[in-house]
Write a protein that holds these residues in place. Structure first.
Motif, PDB file in Angstrom:
ATOM      1  N   GLU A 112       0.802  -1.219   0.000  1.00  0.00           N
ATOM      2  CA  GLU A 112       0.000   0.000   0.000  1.00  0.00           C
ATOM      3  C   GLU A 112       0.836   1.271   0.000  1.00  0.00           C
ATOM      4  OE1 GLU A 112      -3.239  -0.143  -0.431  1.00  0.00           O
ATOM      5  OE2 GLU A 112      -2.989  -2.321  -0.512  1.00  0.00           O
ATOM      6  N   LEU A 113       2.129   1.140  -0.228  1.00  0.00           N
ATOM      7  CA  LEU A 113       2.974   2.331  -0.188  1.00  0.00           C
ATOM      8  C   LEU A 113       2.543   3.346  -1.238  1.00  0.00           C
ATOM      9  CD1 LEU A 113       5.283   2.636  -2.649  1.00  0.00           C
ATOM     10  CD2 LEU A 113       6.349   0.764  -1.430  1.00  0.00           C
ATOM     11  N   LEU A 114       2.774   4.599  -0.939  1.00  0.00           N
ATOM     12  CA  LEU A 114       2.491   5.690  -1.865  1.00  0.00           C
ATOM     13  C   LEU A 114       3.810   6.130  -2.488  1.00  0.00           C
ATOM     14  CD1 LEU A 114       0.466   7.803  -3.008  1.00  0.00           C
ATOM     15  CD2 LEU A 114       1.119   9.265  -1.078  1.00  0.00           C
ATOM     16  N   ALA A 115       3.960   5.918  -3.789  1.00  0.00           N
ATOM     17  CA  ALA A 115       5.201   6.260  -4.483  1.00  0.00           C
ATOM     18  C   ALA A 115       5.076   7.635  -5.129  1.00  0.00           C
ATOM     19  CB  ALA A 115       5.525   5.208  -5.537  1.00  0.00           C
ATOM     20  N   ILE A 116       5.998   8.522  -4.812  1.00  0.00           N
ATOM     21  CA  ILE A 116       6.012   9.874  -5.364  1.00  0.00           C
ATOM     22  C   ILE A 116       7.307  10.061  -6.146  1.00  0.00           C
ATOM     23  CG2 ILE A 116       6.008  12.331  -4.848  1.00  0.00           C
ATOM     24  CD1 ILE A 116       4.542  11.693  -2.253  1.00  0.00           C
ATOM     25  N   LEU A 117       7.182  10.429  -7.398  1.00  0.00           N
ATOM     26  CA  LEU A 117       8.343  10.682  -8.252  1.00  0.00           C
ATOM     27  C   LEU A 117       8.577  12.181  -8.348  1.00  0.00           C
ATOM     28  CD1 LEU A 117      10.532   9.860 -10.309  1.00  0.00           C
ATOM     29  CD2 LEU A 117       8.761   9.935 -12.075  1.00  0.00           C
ATOM     30  N   LEU A 118       9.705  12.640  -7.828  1.00  0.00           N
ATOM     31  CA  LEU A 118      10.081  14.049  -7.896  1.00  0.00           C
ATOM     32  C   LEU A 118      10.811  14.280  -9.212  1.00  0.00           C
ATOM     33  CD1 LEU A 118       9.908  16.615  -6.128  1.00  0.00           C
ATOM     34  CD2 LEU A 118      12.238  16.116  -5.367  1.00  0.00           C
ATOM     35  N   GLN A 119      10.244  15.133 -10.045  1.00  0.00           N
ATOM     36  CA  GLN A 119      10.829  15.388 -11.359  1.00  0.00           C
ATOM     37  C   GLN A 119      11.291  16.834 -11.482  1.00  0.00           C
ATOM     38  OE1 GLN A 119       8.022  14.150 -14.420  1.00  0.00           O
ATOM     39  NE2 GLN A 119       9.075  12.194 -14.581  1.00  0.00           N
ATOM     40  N   VAL A 120      12.292  17.027 -12.337  1.00  0.00           N
ATOM     41  CA  VAL A 120      12.828  18.353 -12.610  1.00  0.00           C
ATOM     42  C   VAL A 120      13.102  18.440 -14.107  1.00  0.00           C
ATOM     43  CG1 VAL A 120      14.707  19.974 -12.135  1.00  0.00           C
ATOM     44  CG2 VAL A 120      13.920  18.469 -10.337  1.00  0.00           C
ATOM     45  N   ASP A 121      12.813  19.589 -14.700  1.00  0.00           N
ATOM     46  CA  ASP A 121      13.146  19.777 -16.105  1.00  0.00           C
ATOM     47  C   ASP A 121      14.639  19.530 -16.302  1.00  0.00           C
ATOM     48  OD1 ASP A 121      10.537  20.491 -16.491  1.00  0.00           O
ATOM     49  OD2 ASP A 121      10.921  22.652 -16.434  1.00  0.00           O
ATOM     50  N   GLU A 122      15.010  18.964 -17.446  1.00  0.00           N
ATOM     51  CA  GLU A 122      16.400  18.555 -17.642  1.00  0.00           C
ATOM     52  C   GLU A 122      17.379  19.724 -17.537  1.00  0.00           C
ATOM     53  OE1 GLU A 122      19.044  16.487 -21.128  1.00  0.00           O
ATOM     54  OE2 GLU A 122      17.234  15.453 -20.428  1.00  0.00           O
ATOM     55  N   ALA A 123      17.015  20.877 -18.035  1.00  0.00           N
ATOM     56  CA  ALA A 123      17.921  22.029 -17.954  1.00  0.00           C
ATOM     57  C   ALA A 123      18.180  22.402 -16.496  1.00  0.00           C
ATOM     58  CB  ALA A 123      17.330  23.215 -18.715  1.00  0.00           C
ATOM     59  N   ALA A 124      17.126  22.407 -15.687  1.00  0.00           N
ATOM     60  CA  ALA A 124      17.286  22.730 -14.273  1.00  0.00           C
ATOM     61  C   ALA A 124      18.091  21.650 -13.558  1.00  0.00           C
ATOM     62  CB  ALA A 124      15.916  22.893 -13.619  1.00  0.00           C
ATOM     63  N   LEU A 125      17.849  20.394 -13.932  1.00  0.00           N
ATOM     64  CA  LEU A 125      18.579  19.295 -13.305  1.00  0.00           C
ATOM     65  C   LEU A 125      20.062  19.380 -13.627  1.00  0.00           C
ATOM     66  CD1 LEU A 125      18.600  16.699 -11.690  1.00  0.00           C
ATOM     67  CD2 LEU A 125      17.972  15.448 -13.757  1.00  0.00           C
ATOM     68  N   ARG A 126      20.411  19.668 -14.879  1.00  0.00           N
ATOM     69  CA  ARG A 126      21.822  19.796 -15.252  1.00  0.00           C
ATOM     70  C   ARG A 126      22.484  20.918 -14.457  1.00  0.00           C
ATOM     71  NH1 ARG A 126      21.304  19.907 -20.234  1.00  0.00           N
ATOM     72  NH2 ARG A 126      22.259  17.945 -20.911  1.00  0.00           N
ATOM     73  N   GLN A 127      21.787  22.040 -14.320  1.00  0.00           N
ATOM     74  CA  GLN A 127      22.344  23.179 -13.590  1.00  0.00           C
ATOM     75  C   GLN A 127      22.588  22.822 -12.124  1.00  0.00           C
ATOM     76  OE1 GLN A 127      19.765  26.621 -13.476  1.00  0.00           O
ATOM     77  NE2 GLN A 127      21.493  28.015 -13.243  1.00  0.00           N
ATOM     78  N   ARG A 128      21.649  22.102 -11.522  1.00  0.00           N
ATOM     79  CA  ARG A 128      21.808  21.724 -10.116  1.00  0.00           C
ATOM     80  C   ARG A 128      22.959  20.742  -9.924  1.00  0.00           C
ATOM     81  NH1 ARG A 128      15.448  20.851  -8.346  1.00  0.00           N
ATOM     82  NH2 ARG A 128      14.758  22.968  -8.864  1.00  0.00           N
ATOM     83  N   LEU A 129      23.083  19.785 -10.830  1.00  0.00           N
ATOM     84  CA  LEU A 129      24.175  18.816 -10.727  1.00  0.00           C
ATOM     85  C   LEU A 129      25.528  19.507 -10.889  1.00  0.00           C
ATOM     86  CD1 LEU A 129      22.632  15.862 -12.779  1.00  0.00           C
ATOM     87  CD2 LEU A 129      23.051  15.902 -10.315  1.00  0.00           C
ATOM     88  N   LEU A 130      25.610  20.442 -11.814  1.00  0.00           N
ATOM     89  CA  LEU A 130      26.853  21.189 -12.001  1.00  0.00           C
ATOM     90  C   LEU A 130      27.179  22.021 -10.764  1.00  0.00           C
ATOM     91  CD1 LEU A 130      26.386  22.383 -15.705  1.00  0.00           C
ATOM     92  CD2 LEU A 130      28.167  20.824 -14.876  1.00  0.00           C
ATOM     93  N   ALA A 131      26.160  22.639 -10.171  1.00  0.00           N
ATOM     94  CA  ALA A 131      26.374  23.496  -9.003  1.00  0.00           C
ATOM     95  C   ALA A 131      26.851  22.699  -7.798  1.00  0.00           C
ATOM     96  CB  ALA A 131      25.089  24.253  -8.670  1.00  0.00           C
ATOM     97  N   ARG A 132      26.448  21.427  -7.689  1.00  0.00           N
ATOM     98  CA  ARG A 132      26.873  20.604  -6.552  1.00  0.00           C
ATOM     99  C   ARG A 132      28.358  20.326  -6.577  1.00  0.00           C
ATOM    100  NH1 ARG A 132      23.154  15.421  -5.706  1.00  0.00           N
ATOM    101  NH2 ARG A 132      24.489  14.695  -7.385  1.00  0.00           N
ATOM    102  N   GLY A 133      28.917  20.198  -7.782  1.00  0.00           N
ATOM    103  CA  GLY A 133      30.340  19.958  -7.917  1.00  0.00           C
ATOM    104  C   GLY A 133      30.810  18.601  -7.453  1.00  0.00           C
ATOM    105  N   ARG A 134      29.926  17.624  -7.383  1.00  0.00           N
ATOM    106  CA  ARG A 134      30.300  16.290  -6.905  1.00  0.00           C
ATOM    107  C   ARG A 134      30.818  15.395  -8.023  1.00  0.00           C
ATOM    108  NH1 ARG A 134      25.216  14.132  -3.353  1.00  0.00           N
ATOM    109  NH2 ARG A 134      24.643  16.095  -2.343  1.00  0.00           N
ATOM    110  N   GLU A 135      30.431  15.681  -9.274  1.00  0.00           N
ATOM    111  CA  GLU A 135      30.698  14.763 -10.373  1.00  0.00           C
ATOM    112  C   GLU A 135      31.291  15.500 -11.569  1.00  0.00           C
ATOM    113  OE1 GLU A 135      26.935  11.767  -9.892  1.00  0.00           O
ATOM    114  OE2 GLU A 135      26.541  13.896 -10.186  1.00  0.00           O
ATOM    115  N   SER A 136      31.944  14.727 -12.425  1.00  0.00           N
ATOM    116  CA  SER A 136      32.500  15.288 -13.653  1.00  0.00           C
ATOM    117  C   SER A 136      31.385  15.565 -14.646  1.00  0.00           C
ATOM    118  CB  SER A 136      33.510  14.321 -14.261  1.00  0.00           C
ATOM    119  OG  SER A 136      32.843  13.157 -14.736  1.00  0.00           O
TER     120      SER A 136
END
Length: 201
Positions: A112-136
């Motif tokens: 009975e779990l409730l599954a929620i998928l958090l989505q982000v537009d790809e441009a915003a997601l790329r910007q956030r990943l770059l800002a984190r600085g964790r990955e190449s």
């Protein structure tokens, strides 16, 4: 009445940790517990408020039945403490930061779990990943490619949630929550979503 497991998933960089931190107090007012995951990551590592353990310690806890749910991803091991079963049995709702790849197995244990998928537009997601600085840059593009390829039942999760009514026991029962806008807007939307689905109400 037993509580309900809320299983939050989404690509790295979608803002799951920020969303949980921002919603923590308001969820607590609704008697909803946010679980701290056990992860084989050092306590000094940047990221969520998790319990960091060594791979050997994780294996020991897992073998001893210390986790209600556990999985491996991105070179790390993740565990959800068994204590969530006590909270659920006491009638509390429990929110966990889950894994997209492990959703089917999680639903087998908690139908009975409730599954929620958090989505982000790809441009915003790329910007956030770059800002984190964790990955190449290459690792970031690989993450984005994996996100594009994430499908449920042969269609994108957004399409399934919007157009295909779920069937009992289906792993396609996903509710999509968009986090491309302001964090406060996403928190408000999530609280309404949980109330509408009669969890954390």
């Amino acid at each position: 009445m037993s509580g309900r497991l809320i299983y939050l998933i989404g690509p790295s960089g979608s803002g799951k940790d920020s969303l949980l931190d921002a919603a923590r107090e308001r969820l607590a007012e609704r008697d909803c517990v946010i679980v701290r995951r056990v992860i084989t990551r050092s306590a000094e590592a940047v990221g969520e408020d998790a319990i960091g353990v060594s791979p050997a310690e994780f294996d020991q806890q897992e073998a001893a039945g210390g986790f209600a749910l556990s999985w491996r991803a991105n070179g790390l091991a993740y565990g959800i403490p068994r204590q969530i079963d006590d909270w659920l049995a006491a009638g509390q709702d429990v929110l966990v930061n889950g894994s997209r790849a492990y959703l089917a197995q999680a639903r087998q244990r908690y139908p009975e779990l409730l599954a929620i998928l958090l989505q982000v537009d790809e441009a915003a997601l790329r910007q956030r990943l770059l800002a984190r600085g964790r990955e190449s840059a290459e690792q970031i593009e690989a993450r984005l490619a994996r996100n594009r390829s994430f499908v449920v039942g042969g269609a994108s999760a957004a399409t399934v949630a919007a157009e295909a009514p779920p069937t009992p026991g289906s792993t396609e029962r996903l509710i999509v929550l968009n986090n491309s806008g302001s964090l406060e807007q996403t928190v408000t939307q999530m609280l309404h979503l949980l109330s509408d689905n009669r969890t954390c109400a």
